[in-house]
Design a protein around this motif. Structure first.
Motif, PDB file in Angstrom:
ATOM      1  N   VAL A 107     -33.451  17.962  41.095  1.00  0.00           N
ATOM      2  CA  VAL A 107     -32.634  16.766  41.269  1.00  0.00           C
ATOM      3  C   VAL A 107     -31.574  17.058  42.320  1.00  0.00           C
ATOM      4  O   VAL A 107     -30.898  18.095  42.255  1.00  0.00           O
ATOM      5  CB  VAL A 107     -31.956  16.361  39.946  1.00  0.00           C
ATOM      6  N   SER A 109     -28.033  16.964  43.832  1.00  0.00           N
ATOM      7  CA  SER A 109     -26.778  16.924  43.091  1.00  0.00           C
ATOM      8  C   SER A 109     -25.588  17.022  44.042  1.00  0.00           C
ATOM      9  O   SER A 109     -25.721  17.461  45.192  1.00  0.00           O
ATOM     10  CB  SER A 109     -26.729  18.064  42.075  1.00  0.00           C
ATOM     11  N   ASN A 124     -33.075  12.341  26.928  1.00  0.00           N
ATOM     12  CA  ASN A 124     -32.567  12.451  28.296  1.00  0.00           C
ATOM     13  C   ASN A 124     -31.826  13.772  28.486  1.00  0.00           C
ATOM     14  O   ASN A 124     -31.301  14.355  27.532  1.00  0.00           O
ATOM     15  CB  ASN A 124     -31.631  11.285  28.621  1.00  0.00           C
ATOM     16  N   HIS A 144     -17.826  15.052  35.854  1.00  0.00           N
ATOM     17  CA  HIS A 144     -18.788  13.954  35.784  1.00  0.00           C
ATOM     18  C   HIS A 144     -19.730  14.165  34.607  1.00  0.00           C
ATOM     19  O   HIS A 144     -20.228  15.272  34.391  1.00  0.00           O
ATOM     20  CB  HIS A 144     -19.618  13.872  37.073  1.00  0.00           C
ATOM     21  N   VAL A 146     -23.366  13.035  33.441  1.00  0.00           N
ATOM     22  CA  VAL A 146     -24.553  12.463  34.077  1.00  0.00           C
ATOM     23  C   VAL A 146     -25.750  12.636  33.160  1.00  0.00           C
ATOM     24  O   VAL A 146     -25.921  13.693  32.535  1.00  0.00           O
ATOM     25  CB  VAL A 146     -24.846  13.134  35.434  1.00  0.00           C
ATOM     26  N   GLU A 147     -26.575  11.604  33.062  1.00  0.00           N
ATOM     27  CA  GLU A 147     -27.837  11.673  32.328  1.00  0.00           C
ATOM     28  C   GLU A 147     -29.000  11.420  33.274  1.00  0.00           C
ATOM     29  O   GLU A 147     -28.947  10.526  34.124  1.00  0.00           O
ATOM     30  CB  GLU A 147     -27.874  10.641  31.197  1.00  0.00           C
ATOM     31  N   TYR A 148     -30.088  12.217  33.090  1.00  0.00           N
ATOM     32  CA  TYR A 148     -31.319  12.043  33.843  1.00  0.00           C
ATOM     33  C   TYR A 148     -32.471  11.868  32.859  1.00  0.00           C
ATOM     34  O   TYR A 148     -32.438  12.417  31.742  1.00  0.00           O
ATOM     35  CB  TYR A 148     -31.615  13.266  34.712  1.00  0.00           C
ATOM     36  N   ASP A 149     -33.508  11.143  33.274  1.00  0.00           N
ATOM     37  CA  ASP A 149     -34.706  11.073  32.441  1.00  0.00           C
ATOM     38  C   ASP A 149     -35.600  12.264  32.750  1.00  0.00           C
ATOM     39  O   ASP A 149     -35.249  13.149  33.544  1.00  0.00           O
ATOM     40  CB  ASP A 149     -35.434   9.738  32.619  1.00  0.00           C
ATOM     41  N   GLY A 152     -36.215  13.116  36.339  1.00  0.00           N
ATOM     42  CA  GLY A 152     -35.082  13.429  37.199  1.00  0.00           C
ATOM     43  C   GLY A 152     -34.371  12.210  37.751  1.00  0.00           C
ATOM     44  O   GLY A 152     -33.492  12.340  38.612  1.00  0.00           O
ATOM     45  N   THR A 153     -34.709  11.034  37.252  1.00  0.00           N
ATOM     46  CA  THR A 153     -34.031   9.808  37.702  1.00  0.00           C
ATOM     47  C   THR A 153     -32.677   9.689  37.007  1.00  0.00           C
ATOM     48  O   THR A 153     -32.594   9.809  35.785  1.00  0.00           O
ATOM     49  CB  THR A 153     -34.878   8.567  37.390  1.00  0.00           C
ATOM     50  N   GLU A 154     -31.643   9.455  37.809  1.00  0.00           N
ATOM     51  CA  GLU A 154     -30.310   9.319  37.230  1.00  0.00           C
ATOM     52  C   GLU A 154     -30.195   8.004  36.472  1.00  0.00           C
ATOM     53  O   GLU A 154     -30.463   6.939  37.006  1.00  0.00           O
ATOM     54  CB  GLU A 154     -29.250   9.384  38.332  1.00  0.00           C
ATOM     55  N   ARG A 157     -23.954   7.696  34.965  1.00  0.00           N
ATOM     56  CA  ARG A 157     -22.950   8.601  35.528  1.00  0.00           C
ATOM     57  C   ARG A 157     -21.565   8.063  35.195  1.00  0.00           C
ATOM     58  O   ARG A 157     -21.246   6.914  35.466  1.00  0.00           O
ATOM     59  CB  ARG A 157     -23.070   8.750  37.037  1.00  0.00           C
TER      60      ARG A 157
END
Length: 301
Positions: A107, A109, A124, A144, A146-149, A152-154, A157
């Motif tokens: 991902v 960043s 997630n 920050h 942040v969560e991703y699936d 790797g999709t954000e 945030r």
């Protein structure tokens, strides 16, 4: 006669004074006991179990690990690779406990440090990320969530621009729970405090058992266990259950053969096994990272 009355009065006065002192001592002791009773300390583990130690290999592509935990029987870990344009790549990997079958996503960043990592109840990947920037006024820090699936999709945030309650915060003093709550070690009082980012203030306090030394690190728990998180004082590893307000002694680092675990990444499986990833957090130096699995066995065996 007057002398007798004076003696009796003196004795009565002394008795009253002594009684008051004793009551004050008892009240003080009661308050201390109440604080000590704020957390239940479970210390039966050494009587029941010891640990069998096995060293395994991590994939050759892994030079260092910043955060790690277990989830659905696998070890998940993450670290940052730094790019020349001052951006970074967040690597999220997972392996089977034997150290093979690596699954990995990358991902893009903006961060330069990972404070904590967990896997939410929705599956997630949740991160608490730090970004330190050197300016003419000094070091500017932004935090920050942040969560991703799984691809790797954000997804989420939350940028926390005002971070004034902690001076020079270090990543290993923060912990991200599965439900998104964030805990922080208050080293001055040796307690764990919930951090309220919405109001930029301290929240609930979690007391530690009197037997606990100075806590160095909090470790996340992603798997379904009796604990919400793990903590280490450099000598022992404990599990903490927030709902029960219960702290359980799991193992002694010295007995299990680890002399220095300050930089280790630690997690616990649902069946009670503990993994320990040791090695310096330096992606430049020669690889010296190791994976250890500690399996509890009955002392009768």
């Amino acid at each position: 006669m007057n002398k007798v009355i004076a003696i009796i009065l003196t004795i009565c006065i002394l008795f009253i004074i002594l009684t008051a002192c004793v009551n004050d001592d008892e009240n003080t002791e009661d308050k201390g006991d109440a604080q000590r009773d704020g957390v239940t300390f479970v210390n039966t583990h050494f009587e029941m179990y010891t640990y069998e130690w096995e060293q395994l290999e991590l994939p050759s592509s892994v030079n260092y690990v910043q955060v790690a935990l277990t989830h659905e029987g696998r070890i998940y870990y993450a670290y940052l690779e730094y790019n020349t344009d001052e951006t970074s790549t967040l690597i999220i990997s997972n392996i089977k406990p034997n150290g093979n079958d690596e699954q990995r996503i990358e991902v893009q960043s903006f961060a330069n440090d990972i404070a904590s990592f967990n896997i939410t109840n929705d599956g997630n990947f949740a991160f608490l990320l730090f970004n330190r920037i050197i300016t003419s006024q000094g070091i500017s820090l932004s935090v920050h969530y942040v969560e991703y699936d799984n691809n790797g999709t954000e997804l989420i945030r939350r940028d926390i621009n005002e971070f004034l309650l902690v001076s020079n915060p270090q990543p290993n003093t923060f912990l991200l729970l599965k439900d998104g709550r964030i805990l922080f070690i208050n080293s001055d009082e040796n307690i764990i405090v919930e951090f309220d980012f919405d109001n930029n203030s301290w929240g609930d306090k979690l007391l530690l058992a009197d037997e606990t030394g100075r806590v160095h690190t909090l470790y996340p728990v992603g798997e379904n266990t009796d604990f919400d998180f793990l903590l280490s004082d450099g000598t022992f590893l404990y599990g903490y259950n927030i709902e029960k307000n219960e702290q359980t002694l799991l193992l002694s680092w010295i007995v299990t053969g680890f002399a220095n675990v300050d930089n280790a990444k630690v997690g616990i499986f649902e069946d009670g096994r503990v993994f320990v990833i040791t090695g310096d957090n330096n992606p430049i130096d020669e690889k010296n990272i190791e994976l250890h699995i500690l399996t509890p066995i009955s002392r009768e065996e």
